[in-house]
Enzyme design. Structure first.
Site, PDB file in Angstrom:
ATOM      1  N   GLY A 155      41.834  34.214  42.999  1.00  0.00           N
ATOM      2  CA  GLY A 155      42.029  35.169  44.093  1.00  0.00           C
ATOM      3  C   GLY A 155      40.793  35.253  44.958  1.00  0.00           C
ATOM      4  O   GLY A 155      39.726  34.762  44.586  1.00  0.00           O
ATOM      5  N   GLY A 157      38.689  37.711  48.323  1.00  0.00           N
ATOM      6  CA  GLY A 157      38.588  38.939  49.096  1.00  0.00           C
ATOM      7  C   GLY A 157      38.616  40.217  48.285  1.00  0.00           C
ATOM      8  O   GLY A 157      38.970  41.271  48.805  1.00  0.00           O
ATOM      9  N   SER A 158      38.264  40.140  46.988  1.00  0.00           N
ATOM     10  CA  SER A 158      38.263  41.306  46.087  1.00  0.00           C
ATOM     11  C   SER A 158      39.656  41.893  45.867  1.00  0.00           C
ATOM     12  O   SER A 158      39.785  43.025  45.402  1.00  0.00           O
ATOM     13  CB  SER A 158      37.318  42.415  46.596  1.00  0.00           C
ATOM     14  OG  SER A 158      35.987  41.973  46.571  1.00  0.00           O
ATOM     15  N   ARG A 159      40.710  41.137  46.181  1.00  0.00           N
ATOM     16  CA  ARG A 159      42.072  41.612  45.923  1.00  0.00           C
ATOM     17  C   ARG A 159      42.275  41.767  44.411  1.00  0.00           C
ATOM     18  O   ARG A 159      42.061  40.826  43.646  1.00  0.00           O
ATOM     19  CB  ARG A 159      43.111  40.631  46.458  1.00  0.00           C
ATOM     20  CG  ARG A 159      43.274  40.604  47.960  1.00  0.00           C
ATOM     21  CD  ARG A 159      44.454  39.687  48.307  1.00  0.00           C
ATOM     22  NE  ARG A 159      44.733  39.617  49.720  1.00  0.00           N
ATOM     23  CZ  ARG A 159      44.269  38.673  50.536  1.00  0.00           C
ATOM     24  NH1 ARG A 159      43.467  37.735  50.063  1.00  0.00           N
ATOM     25  NH2 ARG A 159      44.586  38.662  51.815  1.00  0.00           N
ATOM     26  N   GLY A 160      42.700  42.950  43.999  1.00  0.00           N
ATOM     27  CA  GLY A 160      43.000  43.177  42.588  1.00  0.00           C
ATOM     28  C   GLY A 160      41.789  43.343  41.704  1.00  0.00           C
ATOM     29  O   GLY A 160      41.914  43.369  40.476  1.00  0.00           O
ATOM     30  N   ARG A 280      32.698  28.041  50.126  1.00  0.00           N
ATOM     31  CA  ARG A 280      32.989  28.286  51.549  1.00  0.00           C
ATOM     32  C   ARG A 280      31.805  29.036  52.143  1.00  0.00           C
ATOM     33  O   ARG A 280      30.894  29.455  51.443  1.00  0.00           O
ATOM     34  CB  ARG A 280      34.243  29.143  51.692  1.00  0.00           C
ATOM     35  CG  ARG A 280      34.135  30.458  50.933  1.00  0.00           C
ATOM     36  CD  ARG A 280      35.133  31.492  51.361  1.00  0.00           C
ATOM     37  NE  ARG A 280      35.186  32.648  50.483  1.00  0.00           N
ATOM     38  CZ  ARG A 280      34.312  33.648  50.485  1.00  0.00           C
ATOM     39  NH1 ARG A 280      33.301  33.649  51.319  1.00  0.00           N
ATOM     40  NH2 ARG A 280      34.445  34.661  49.648  1.00  0.00           N
TER      41      ARG A 280
END
Length: 406
Positions: A155, A157-160, A280
């Site tokens: 994952g 973007g710090s999602r979850g 990235r």
């Protein structure tokens, strides 16, 4: 003679417009391939060519790029984010273009595999386990010792991602991740990780060269939403050297070293500990250009199209940014246009991602940011003062959503 095109697999609201603009400055024709091009408003706003294609389907992407080659000279293929970077590597291999090693990228993007490889190489990382169900999560957390961080093994973007201080919070977030609310990009696996405590930093690397180290802070726990950053970080020579050495050892352990890498660390009581390696650029690298005069996006594109890059610094200033984070959910009644903040001497940019009457629903990840303010000056104290003054001039109003009993 066919126009030289740069293929961008998907976009991003942070770096996407910057890649498009840099491509145009280099005389390239940017084309974005996306499952949903309409999600990137900057494409239509700037009249950028976009093609709808299933970007999770490598064969579909190969077919689309093959069709484009009938019209364009494809100079290079890349992406503004890391979710599709392994796919980019495979496309570059197929079309014999410069690109990252897809196997190394895939291993890096699996956070469990990444940590295994780093630990085996002797790179300092937090204690970690991987879990597929609630029982495994609880056992892993007890073994490591609370508080722990739960995050999807794959994952961005710090999602979850959430800090869990006790068993109730652990159970609640496990239910959230495995109960159908979290959207998984792969089979559900949860990384249970020791909470390494200390100041947070990010090492920005191109190829095998450390460009600089950024200091960053998060908003309030239990989430990890970036609040602000300073580049370059105020560090001693020893701290700088130790973090740079650890960061370069990550590249060796993971088989990276082509193109950009952003490595997140914390300076703990035992020194630097690696939290995450991202194959990235860091989000929004304009602050590096403001501080050092190095445009990492342009230099990355040069590498992608087979040109020589130039990472030489032209000056040495201090840049800082602050995300504009809402303190509540509700309807955004109004937000000013940022003109007062932008007029403060030393403010480089004021940007908003939201418009009045937008519903604000905090998700506890990068999507919570309503915009940012960025400042630069010759020294740290002056930059911090400029940023603070500018942020205080930005105002908005959010009316909470009505409750069920009103």
């Amino acid at each position: 003679m066919a126009r030289r095109a740069l293929i961008l697999v998907e976009g991003s609201r942070y770096n996407g417009p910057l890649y498009v603009q840099a491509a145009l400055r280099l005389g390239l024709h940017p084309i974005t391939l996306s499952a949903d091009p309409a999600q990137y408003d900057y494409l239509a706003a700037e009249g950028i060519e976009a093609i709808g294609v299933d970007t999770d389907d490598l064969d579909a992407l190969i077919r689309e790029c093959s069709l484009l080659r009938a019209t364009y000279d494809i100079a290079g293929i890349t992406s503004a984010g890391d979710s599709f970077y392994a796919t980019v590597g495979k496309l570059c291999r197929y079309f014999d273009l410069p690109g990252p090693d897809p196997v190394s990228i895939e291993r890096c993007c699996d956070k469990f595999t990444q940590r295994q490889l780093l630990a085996e190489a002797g790179v300092p990382v937090p204690a970690f386990r991987v879990a597929a169900n609630a029982t495994d999560v609880q056992c892993s957390a007890v073994e490591i010792g609370l508080p722990v961080i739960l995050k999807p093994a794959v994952g961005t973007g710090s999602r979850g991602v959430r800090l869990c201080g006790n068993l109730d919070e652990l159970a609640e977030h496990t239910t959230y991740l495995l109960g159908g609310k979290h959207i998984w990009r792969s089979s559900p696996r949860i990384l249970v990780e020791e909470f390494a405590q200390g100041p947070h930093y990010a090492t920005h690397i191109m190829g095998n060269e450390v460009i600089g180290i950024e200091a960053a802070e998060f908003g309030p726990p239990p989430h990890f939403v970036y609040r602000e950053g300073i580049f370059p970080a105020p560090l001693t020579d020893d701290e700088q050297e130790r973090m740079a050495d650890v960061s370069l050892s990550c590249l060796r352990a993971l088989g990276l070293g082509w193109g950009p890498t952003c490595i997140e660390l914390r300076w703990t009581k035992v020194g630097p500990v690696v939290i995450e390696v991202n194959p990235r650029l860091g989000g929004g690298p304009q602050h590096i250009q403001l501080a050092y005069g190095v445009d990492l996006i342009t230099e990355h594109i040069k590498l992608v199209i087979g040109n020589e890059w130039n990472l030489r610094k032209t000056h040495s200033h201090v840049a800082a940014w602050r995300n504009l984070l809402p303190d509540r959910d509700g309807t955004l009644d109004w937000i000013d246009n940022g003109s007062l903040a932008a007029a403060v001497p030393g403010v480089a940019e004021v940007k908003f991602y939201v418009e009045p009457k937008t519903p604000i629903v905090r998700k506890g990840d990068f999507r919570d940011s309503m915009g940012y303010v960025m400042a630069v000056s010759p020294n740290l104290a002056q930059t911090e003062a400029i940023l603070q003054r500018a942020v205080e001039l930005v105002s908005w109003s959010i009316t909470p959503f009505p409750t069920a009993y009103e």
